[in-house]
Write an enzyme that holds these catalytic residues in place. Structure first.
Site, short mmCIF file in Angstrom:
data_model
loop_
_atom_site.label_atom_id
_atom_site.label_comp_id
_atom_site.label_asym_id
_atom_site.label_seq_id
_atom_site.Cartn_x
_atom_site.Cartn_y
_atom_site.Cartn_z
N THR B 50 0.92 -1.24 -0.02
CA THR B 50 0.06 0.15 0.03
C THR B 50 0.84 1.15 -0.04
O THR B 50 1.96 1.12 0.81
CB THR B 50 -1.22 0.12 1.28
N GLU B 51 0.58 2.26 -1.01
CA GLU B 51 1.41 3.29 -1.13
C GLU B 51 1.83 4.21 0.20
O GLU B 51 2.73 4.82 0.06
CB GLU B 51 1.28 4.35 -2.44
N ASN B 52 1.01 3.94 1.03
CA ASN B 52 1.15 5.07 2.16
C ASN B 52 2.04 4.35 3.15
O ASN B 52 2.13 4.65 4.36
CB ASN B 52 -0.34 5.30 2.86
N GLY B 53 2.96 3.16 2.59
CA GLY B 53 3.99 2.83 3.54
C GLY B 53 4.01 1.73 4.03
O GLY B 53 4.44 1.17 5.06
N SER B 92 8.34 4.38 -0.26
CA SER B 92 7.36 3.76 -0.82
C SER B 92 7.13 4.12 -2.31
O SER B 92 6.83 3.13 -2.97
CB SER B 92 6.04 3.95 0.04
#
Lengths: 219, 214, 219, 214
Positions: B50-53, B92
């Site tokens: 997930t691109e939020n890390g 990320s």
């Protein structure tokens, strides 16, 4: 893709090709993947371009790889050390090429490779011989040099522990170039002191996430 | 899995899930693509990003699992699987931009015959634009899969010769999963790989894009 | 310089100037430095440029700062959300400027600011309206857009724990933009749930080293 | 602290240490600058950075403290102080390049009147060049202090109108500490801030650089 846990260092480096660019972690001996380098020597790949901060210490590890004549070119920041006699000799005989890169540029150029950055304007080295012939640009009153990524075909990284998924942690200043090189190579091979069960590493403290790791070997 | 009627959203998600190779690192876009997670087989070894890390994100959090510090890119509370890792936003997106994800699955308004993607903005003059990570995902993953209905509610095709909506990325889509057909976008053109409740001829007739049969 | 442990959020944000660029951490509410934003509203600085992934949720935090008319410009990737009515209204009335930046570029541009990079060639957004008017270049057969750093005068970061030297750790996906923003601002202010004694955080797991942190407040 | 004889290395290091503001983040270059650490007063709050990935480095390791995984930039085993942190090389040099260090102290072959630094290469045709982190440090820290003897063994000054050795950085040096004098490099020229066992007039006579008295 799923990490492969290799039984031996030999298995881990079996497919390194002649002519490959090999990123080798370590700063001096801290973080140096000694067993992987020994296996690479055994394996026999030649005509290599090797990226490491230094150019070998003493007669073991990278120095031994150099001594076998397997390295066509070194990309490093600090080849000259009191125990770099192997490199020194080859260099003076014209048997190894040298690309000298400021240490931070070495790290940042590999970071760029791993991060999909095409090139970056960097203030380091402006006005010095190491920027000669490179594109420069003034941005907001400061001069920068355009620097390009350094990509590896293979990274050999020395680390501390890995879980079975391939998440990796390091110890103290042995971390150095490992995490950056792991992102910059097509195939990343990590030697660790210990492989632990998945779930045993603290997710907040993982330094190299599993996505960057292709093969693990406990040494 | 040709069948004689259009696929439901779940069936589309199942189809995508089946095509994700074992052990892939995958980002599932907000909305419909999120469904794909429910159809990954046990032991697939697929690791969700997930691109939020975070890597190795688990399913949506049930009531007592909800932690405000643990959400997916859609800000929905999720869970953590063993072997997860956390990292900051620059790391990320370096992971995405650097081509380390094997697959990302995105929704779309339009896909062009050459794989251009439009999925962030209808271009309507009064719309507030918002892009999030769509452009980063579109150009980052090794393979970009799109999930969408093939036709808009008014019957207009969404697989088009050229996108009329503002682009998200150029030439980035590899495969398109729709309710009535699946397509590969190849250097030689658009290949129909399967149809559901529509014939190849009808498909070719309704789309303005040159097709070939896979 | 040595970190200052502030007694209150008000003390921590006391000197934020009108016209400042304020980097505000958080992705939705995860990592949002709510108490620092509340203190900033109370403090009264106006004409701000605010960098955050979103443009406020509901009526609290960033949304409240916007509602007070303190924000001249938002730099963000995703202003439009189901509860972004405050921003939506101001934007439609032409009362707030918007610079829309792809999420990864937002992070990387702040990273560049913190890392002393003058500009970088980025593949994201090529051929889209968000790259219009920007310099492009083909490198190794791929097209890139030149992107510039985003620097902050102040960063407001929500984190989990800090030690008394200013080392900071985060919790889960609340980490998000905090560590990057901490590097990109002249003054970095971090709110944490708990300040612990120096030595209590694992040096291997520190995410934001003390050098990036100017003020800490426990909330 | 003007005195009537040249400073020893330890005295130079003590002088530099005295000028480092309380609580500074500092990188001490390999060699002579490393000595500065020994003269930082108790409670100075100075935090030492080593470019191989650590903040709050402690003194050199004594025998039973030696850990091969914990060295400084000179590859000498060191120790860790409470509040230390480790990071990788790209992060470490981002810290330097981004201007986050308050002070770095470097050795030099030559410094020019405009603050150019030459400290990595004598330019000798048979020398194997090695730069390490010198160029990154030179341009990164907020203040760059140089420690060197003012004259080479043959009496040639090392503070010069323009460097003849290959440069490490352009206009980057702020202050020069030598055995016989200290200098500030300012936009208005070189200011002598102190002398040790040499008169200002003799100094002005032996250097080809225009000086002023601070």
């Amino acid at each position: 893709m799923t990490v492969r846990i290799c039984a031996t260092a030999a298995e881990a480096v079996a497919d390194v090709a002649d002519g490959a660019t090999v990123l080798i972690g370590g700063f001096g001996m801290a973080g140096m993947p000694v067993q992987l380098i020994d296996a690479l020597i055994e394996q026999g790949a030649s005509d290599l371009t090797v990226v490491n901060n230094n150019a070998g210490n003493g007669d073991a590890g990278l120095a031994a790889l150099l001594a076998k004549g397997r390295v066509r070119k070194m990309i490093c920041s600090f080849p000259r050390q009191k125990d770099s006699w192997v490199f020194d000799g080859l260099y003076r005989e014209g048997k190894v090429e040298l690309e000298l890169v400021p240490q931070g540029n070495l790290a940042e150029r590999m970071r760029a490779a791993g991060a999909g950055i095409g090139a970056f304007f960097c203030p380091t080295g402006v006005g010095t011989p190491l920027a000669e012939g490179k594109e420069t640009r003034e941005i907001d009153g400061r001069t920068y040099v355009l620097e390009y990524p350094i990509r590896g075909d293979v990274a050999l990284v020395g680390a501390y522990r890995a879980d079975r998924m391939g998440n990796v942690v390091y110890r103290k200043t042995a971390r150095n170039f490992g995490p950056v090189m792991a992102t910059a190579a097509a195939t990343t091979i990590v030697q660790v002191a210990e492989v632990v069960e998945t779930g045993e590493l603290d997710p907040e403290a993982v330094v190299t996430p599993s996505i960057y790791v292709d093969r693990i070997v406990a040494v | 899995m040709s069948q004689d009627k259009a696929l439901s959203k779940d069936e589309m998600a199942a189809l995508v899930a089946k095509d994700i190779p074992q052990g892939s690192f995958v980002n599932l876009g907000i909305g419909q693509p999120t469904l794909v997670a429910d159809f990954l087989p046990e032991g697939s070894g697929v690791v969700l990003h997930t691109e939020n890390g975070m890597l190795n994100m688990g399913p949506a959090a049930t009531e007592d699992e909800v932690d405000p510090d643990l959400t997916n890119a859609g800000k929905i509370p999720v869970t953590e699987l063993p072997g997860a890792s956390y990292f900051h936003h620059a790391d990320s997106f370096a992971m995405m931009r650097g081509g380390h994800l094997d697959v990302c699955v995105l929704g779309a308004f339009q896909v062009s015959a050459t794989g251009d993607l439009a999925n962030w903005h209808t271009g309507a003059p009064d719309a507030i634009p918002a892009v999030g990570g769509a452009m980063d995902l579109a150009i980052g993953a090794k393979s970009v899969f799109v999930m969408m209905t093939l036709f808009a509610k008014d019957g207009t095709p969404k697989l088009v010769p050229g996108c009329t909506y503002p682009l998200t990325g150029v030439g980035c889509v590899d495969r398109v999963y729709t309710d009535v057909a699946t397509f590969d976008i190849t250097p030689d053109g658009v290949v129909v790989t399967d149809t559901f409740g529509i014939s190849y001829d009808e498909l070719a007739d309704r789309l303005e894009v040159p097709l070939s049969q896979g």
